[in-house]
Design a protein around this motif. Structure first.
Motif, PDB file in Angstrom:
ATOM      1  N   THR A 108     -11.825 -10.542   6.572  1.00  0.00           N
ATOM      2  CA  THR A 108     -12.200 -10.445   5.158  1.00  0.00           C
ATOM      3  C   THR A 108     -11.092 -10.991   4.273  1.00  0.00           C
ATOM      4  OG1 THR A 108     -13.412  -8.446   5.718  1.00  0.00           O
ATOM      5  CG2 THR A 108     -13.034  -8.858   3.378  1.00  0.00           C
ATOM      6  N   VAL A 109      -9.874 -10.512   4.549  1.00  0.00           N
ATOM      7  CA  VAL A 109      -8.751 -10.941   3.703  1.00  0.00           C
ATOM      8  C   VAL A 109      -8.503 -12.441   3.873  1.00  0.00           C
ATOM      9  CG1 VAL A 109      -6.267 -10.698   3.324  1.00  0.00           C
ATOM     10  CG2 VAL A 109      -7.691  -8.658   3.643  1.00  0.00           C
ATOM     11  N   THR A 110      -8.506 -12.915   5.117  1.00  0.00           N
ATOM     12  CA  THR A 110      -8.267 -14.345   5.358  1.00  0.00           C
ATOM     13  C   THR A 110      -9.291 -15.192   4.611  1.00  0.00           C
ATOM     14  OG1 THR A 110      -7.605 -13.738   7.583  1.00  0.00           O
ATOM     15  CG2 THR A 110      -7.924 -16.088   7.157  1.00  0.00           C
ATOM     16  N   ILE A 111     -10.567 -14.816   4.802  1.00  0.00           N
ATOM     17  CA  ILE A 111     -11.633 -15.621   4.193  1.00  0.00           C
ATOM     18  C   ILE A 111     -11.540 -15.571   2.680  1.00  0.00           C
ATOM     19  CG2 ILE A 111     -14.133 -15.744   3.828  1.00  0.00           C
ATOM     20  CD1 ILE A 111     -14.456 -14.980   6.782  1.00  0.00           C
ATOM     21  N   SER A 112     -11.366 -14.375   2.118  1.00  0.00           N
ATOM     22  CA  SER A 112     -11.415 -14.308   0.659  1.00  0.00           C
ATOM     23  C   SER A 112     -10.177 -14.944   0.035  1.00  0.00           C
ATOM     24  CB  SER A 112     -11.637 -12.878   0.171  1.00  0.00           C
ATOM     25  OG  SER A 112     -10.449 -12.152   0.295  1.00  0.00           O
ATOM     26  N   VAL A 113      -9.011 -14.779   0.666  1.00  0.00           N
ATOM     27  CA  VAL A 113      -7.810 -15.418   0.118  1.00  0.00           C
ATOM     28  C   VAL A 113      -7.927 -16.940   0.232  1.00  0.00           C
ATOM     29  CG1 VAL A 113      -5.330 -15.766   0.450  1.00  0.00           C
ATOM     30  CG2 VAL A 113      -6.275 -13.454   0.426  1.00  0.00           C
ATOM     31  N   SER A 114      -8.377 -17.431   1.392  1.00  0.00           N
ATOM     32  CA  SER A 114      -8.495 -18.890   1.546  1.00  0.00           C
ATOM     33  C   SER A 114      -9.546 -19.447   0.592  1.00  0.00           C
ATOM     34  CB  SER A 114      -8.886 -19.281   2.967  1.00  0.00           C
ATOM     35  OG  SER A 114      -8.215 -18.504   3.895  1.00  0.00           O
ATOM     36  N   ALA A 115     -10.688 -18.751   0.513  1.00  0.00           N
ATOM     37  CA  ALA A 115     -11.761 -19.256  -0.352  1.00  0.00           C
ATOM     38  C   ALA A 115     -11.297 -19.264  -1.805  1.00  0.00           C
ATOM     39  CB  ALA A 115     -13.014 -18.399  -0.192  1.00  0.00           C
ATOM     40  N   THR A 116     -10.580 -18.194  -2.210  1.00  0.00           N
ATOM     41  CA  THR A 116     -10.106 -18.139  -3.592  1.00  0.00           C
ATOM     42  C   THR A 116      -9.110 -19.261  -3.866  1.00  0.00           C
ATOM     43  OG1 THR A 116     -10.458 -15.770  -3.651  1.00  0.00           O
ATOM     44  CG2 THR A 116      -8.988 -16.683  -5.311  1.00  0.00           C
ATOM     45  N   ALA A 117      -8.193 -19.467  -2.900  1.00  0.00           N
ATOM     46  CA  ALA A 117      -7.230 -20.561  -3.073  1.00  0.00           C
ATOM     47  C   ALA A 117      -7.972 -21.883  -3.209  1.00  0.00           C
ATOM     48  CB  ALA A 117      -6.261 -20.607  -1.895  1.00  0.00           C
ATOM     49  N   GLY A 118      -8.976 -22.074  -2.352  1.00  0.00           N
ATOM     50  CA  GLY A 118      -9.769 -23.303  -2.417  1.00  0.00           C
ATOM     51  C   GLY A 118     -10.461 -23.448  -3.764  1.00  0.00           C
TER      52      GLY A 118
END
Ligand SMILES: Nc1ncnc2c1ncn2[C@@H]1O[C@H](COP(=O)(O)OP(=O)(O)O)[C@@H](O)[C@H]1O
Ligand SMILES: [Mg+2]
Lengths: 381, 285
Positions: B72-82
């Protein structure tokens, strides 16, 4: 080389090299600007000499800002070239032109302290730290804002913000300073002080070429070496300030630079060797300064309100009679409005006769031929 | 005399104000706080109504929970950065590079917000899925036996889909912030010798920081709770907290485990929401 401060050497070693020609004059060479099919600047040819203050003055929408923005590089001329010094800058982006610009609403960077605002240009040009420190101090001292270096723009008054904006433009040692209505947002009292300060500033930086855009004739008359009067995208007159004021070449210029009384006359005797012609206004024969008027020409005799006197004597050899309509006393000056055969004539007098005439009375007015100027009746109108 | 009237009037008007808090509060309690309390109760108490910390600790230490949390954290942090990067670039172009139709493009991207999130995922499946257009044409062109592109069924597929869906949420506040930047400041910077990149960094971005924080925290919030996209892509092993809650509650009927994870998920969401409100408050939206 760039480490030597205060020699007038720009820190823009690379970029300024391109514009480092001979003098820092600005030359408009048949510059025209159009927005779509709407031509807002008709081919303009104009030269601002090195160290000169040129005031570009004219009514709103006459193309002053457009001309200034063409120099800055924000407006692309449809035709013509712009040169600064020996360099053709027409195709250079704004950041390579080595200019300073100050606009009406200051446009300071709100999140930067005053000192960082002033340092911005030097940093952008890669100046070294010691030089930046010195230049920032120097520029802020020049505009009297040295003690405000740590403030944010929002903590300053309008006048103070405009001083910072001027310091920011001066810190990069521009070849040319562009000022677009710099004082229009300030109230009258501060504006008067700032005009004097800009004049003082220019005396301390005599090499700085200034293009000063304004719609305010007082600012232009106070500051400018030369004035260019704009009208509908064209320069309708251009010349040394006092000459343009004393000998306006056309009606628009006469009326835009201060108040002017324009008496319709017919030239009776062509301009003689001393530059004077005689002209008839009804039955009255008057002498006025002319150019190339011929006998029989319809003309306008321009007389400034402060050059009309209620008392005869000395040079005041011309005499007309009017009917007094209104008297406005304003302390230092008294303004009179008279009617001379249907033409309203204004008089600004510092000295008045002991017995002031009543409205309705016939009043003689006296003026010197040297204070007049004959204008072609239709030119420029 | 007139003073007394002036003072008396607001006091009378305040009475009905007090009463009007009751209906919304009751509705909120019934629809929101009561179910929340039920979830919390289910999480902390076992079937006999006794507090059961052992179960909580075992869930919080379990492989499946930690994996889901990390996902969850990986996906949401990466998606937000993107989203922040793509949104920033798009917003800069839309706001500062004059080209005909930029307003239309901005509005078009805006309408993205109205679409259901899984729609994009569905489109992605058609485009990049194993039987999608990209793979089909690659297999035909190069006579490959297997679909060569399979990034979609991985964490990065989820991230890509989320970036596509949520970038408008960054774009919107950024465009609002950029529209407030005085063009005179940009021009002043330019005349002073600043090139475009410096102007973006030192003049435009400082004005957009609240918008970036607000948009970024909203993105984090939405991607932490994203369910549809993750489910639709159905990547093997990419289980996030919402998916895990769904699995435990609906497929395994392990309600207490589901509720414990739900409490963690809620806490995470509320924290991010607080951040968003704080930033949005500074931005004045
Ligand atoms: N970006 C623009 N697009 C279209 N017309 C413009 C633009 N900027 C200025 N104009 C027009 O050009 C004319 C001259 O404007 P401007 O140079 O700003 O006048 P001034 O500074 O003398 O008031 C005006 O008629 C104005 O409407
Ligand atoms: Mg203007």
């Amino acid at each position: 080389m760039s480490a030597v401060a205060f020699t007038g050497t720009s820190v823009m070693d690379i970029d300024a090299a391109k514009i480092r020609g001979a003098g820092s004059n600005v030359h408009f060479d048949k510059v025209s600007v159009a927005y779509g099919s709407h031509v807002v600047l008709h081919p303009l040819t104009l030269d601002i000499a090195p160290g000169e203050i040129l005031a570009m003055i004219g009514p709103s929408g006459s193309g002053k800002t457009t001309a200034l923005r063409a120099v800055a590089g924000f407006v692309r001329p449809a035709s013509g070239r712009i040169r600064i010094g020996a360099t053709d800058v027409t195709d250079l982006p704004p950041y390579e032109r080595g200019l300073g610009m100050v606009v009406q609403n200051y446009a300071l960077f709100p999140h930067m302290r005053v000192e960082d605002n002033v340092a911005f240009g030097l940093r952008a040009q890669g100046a070294d730290k010691a030089l930046i420190g010195e230049r920032v101090k120097d520029a802020l001292a020049t505009v009297g804002m040295a003690t405000f270096a740590r403030r944010y723009p929002r903590e300053l008054s309008g006048g103070q913000q405009q001083r910072v904006a001027i310091a920011r433009a001066l810190a990069v040692r521009p070849r040319v300073l562009l000022l677009d209505e710099p004082l229009s947002a300030l109230d009258a009292q501060i504006r008067r002080n700032m005009v004097e300060e800009i004049a003082r500033l220019h005396r301390s930086l005599p090499g700085l070429t200034i293009l000063y855009v304004t719609h305010d004739q007082t600012e232009a008359l106070t500051l400018a070496d030369k004035i260019a009067i704009m009208r509908d995208g064209r320069v309708c007159s251009h010349g040394p300030t006092t000459e343009l004021y004393r000998r306006p070449p056309n009606r628009f210029t006469a009326e835009f630079l201060g108040r002017a009384n324009l008496l319709p006359v017919t030239v009776a005797e062509a301009v003689g060797s001393k530059g004077f012609a005689t002209a008839r206004h009804g039955d009255v024969v008057l002498t006025g300064a002319g150019r190339d008027e011929e006998a029989g020409d319809k003309s306008l005799l321009c007389i400034r309100p402060q050059h009309l006197s209620l008392t005869a004597g000395g040079e005041h050899t011309n005499r007309i009679v009017g009917t007094l309509r209104e008297v406005h006393w304003q302390g230092e000056l008294t303004h009179l409005v008279l009617d001379v055969d249907g033409t309203p004539v204004r008089v600004s007098a510092t000295k008045l006769p002991v017995e002031l005439p009543e409205p309705g009375a016939k009043v003689p007015l006296f003026f010197a031929p040297a204070d007049t100027s004959l204008l072609p009746e239709d030119a420029g109108v | 005399m007139s003073d007394a009237v002036a003072i008396g009037a607001p006091a009378i008007r305040r009475e009905p104000g007090k009463f009007w808090i009751v209906p919304p509060a009751a509705l909120l309690a019934l629809l929101f706080f009561y179910p929340l309390a039920l979830i919390a109760r289910e999480a902390f108490l076992d079937d006999s109504g006794v507090a059961n910390p052992a179960e909580i600790i075992s869930v919080l230490h379990s492989r499946f929970f930690l994996n889901a949390l990390i996902n969850t954290v990986t996906i949401s942090v990466s998606a937000t950065a993107g989203c922040l990067i793509v949104g920033l670039v798009l917003a800069l172009i839309l706001a500062f590079v004059p080209f005909p139709g930029s307003g239309f493009i901005a509005r078009l991207i805006d309408t993205f917000i109205a679409l259901p999130t899984f729609l994009v995922t569905l489109a992605f499946t058609f485009l990049y899925g194993s039987a999608g257009m990209l793979n089909a044409s690659l297999m035909e062109t190069f006579s490959l036996p297997l679909p060569p592109v399979d990034f979609l069924y991985s964490t990065w597929g989820v991230v890509l889909a989320e970036v596509t869906v949520y970038t408008p949420f960054i774009l919107r506040p950024l465009l609002a912030a950029f529209s407030l930047v005085d063009r005179g400041q940009i021009e002043a910077a330019s005349v002073l010798g600043a090139r475009p990149f410096r102007i973006v960094r030192q003049v435009i971005l400082p004005a957009a920081i609240p918008a970036l924080i607000a948009g970024g925290s909203l993105c984090l919030l939405l991607t932490v709770n994203e369910f549809g996209i993750v489910l639709f892509i159905g990547a093997k092993g990419v289980i996030t907290l919402p998916l895990l809650i769904y699995g435990k509650a609906i497929q395994e009927s392990a309600y207490q485990v589901a509720c414990i994870i739900a409490v963690v998920n809620i806490a995470l969401s509320l924290g991010l929401f607080g951040l968003y409100r704080f930033a949005a408050g500074r931005l004045g939206v």
